[in-house]
Enzyme design. Structure first.
Site, PDB file in Angstrom:
ATOM      1  N   CYS A  39       0.881  -1.171   0.000  1.00  0.00           N
ATOM      2  CA  CYS A  39       0.000   0.000   0.000  1.00  0.00           C
ATOM      3  C   CYS A  39       0.918   1.220   0.000  1.00  0.00           C
ATOM      4  CB  CYS A  39      -1.002  -0.014   1.167  1.00  0.00           C
ATOM      5  SG  CYS A  39      -0.259   0.207   2.791  1.00  0.00           S
ATOM      6  N   ARG A  40       0.462   2.345   0.541  1.00  0.00           N
ATOM      7  CA  ARG A  40       1.300   3.546   0.491  1.00  0.00           C
ATOM      8  C   ARG A  40       2.437   3.482   1.503  1.00  0.00           C
ATOM      9  NH1 ARG A  40       1.275   8.971   2.587  1.00  0.00           N
ATOM     10  NH2 ARG A  40       2.228  10.349   1.068  1.00  0.00           N
TER      11      ARG A  40
END
Length: 114
Positions: free
Chosen positions: A66-67
């Site tokens: 994810c980020r």
């Protein structure tokens, strides 16, 4: 209760031909992503779980991204509970970008982490 530590890897340990599962939302994906990654936003994950099991049916390890690592940690935990060989990518796309690993966009624009 005893929880096993979440399996995780550094971005440098992700093989260039590894199966990367990106659980970020569509706008984040559009800004820049790992080439060849499987994109299933966390919000759609349960509904689209079959796409992942199909991609990983050969027993390949799933590298979840994810980020920064929070959403991917939740998805990794779920996958491990389902008996899938999954690892969380420490630091997510920010670490990937920081390590100079390649990113692409679907429209050919310069890739960045949103």
């Amino acid at each position: 209760m005893n929880f096993a530590p979440l399996p995780s890897v550094d971005v440098a340990q992700v093989p260039s031909d590894g199966l990367v599962l990106d659980v970020r939302e569509n706008d984040e994906w559009a800004a820049g992503h790992v080439e060849g990654a499987l994109h299933i936003p966390m919000s759609d994950f349960v509904a689209r779980f079959g796409e992942l099991t199909e991609a990983a049916e050969d027993g390949r390890r799933v590298h979840v991204m994810c980020r920064v690592g929070g959403r991917s940690a939740q998805v990794t935990q779920y996958l491990v509970q389902q008996g899938i060989d999954a690892v969380n990518i420490d630091g997510g796309m920010l670490a990937w970008d920081g390590a100079g690993r390649p990113m692409v966009t679907d429209n050919g624009a310069s890739a960045f982490v949103l």
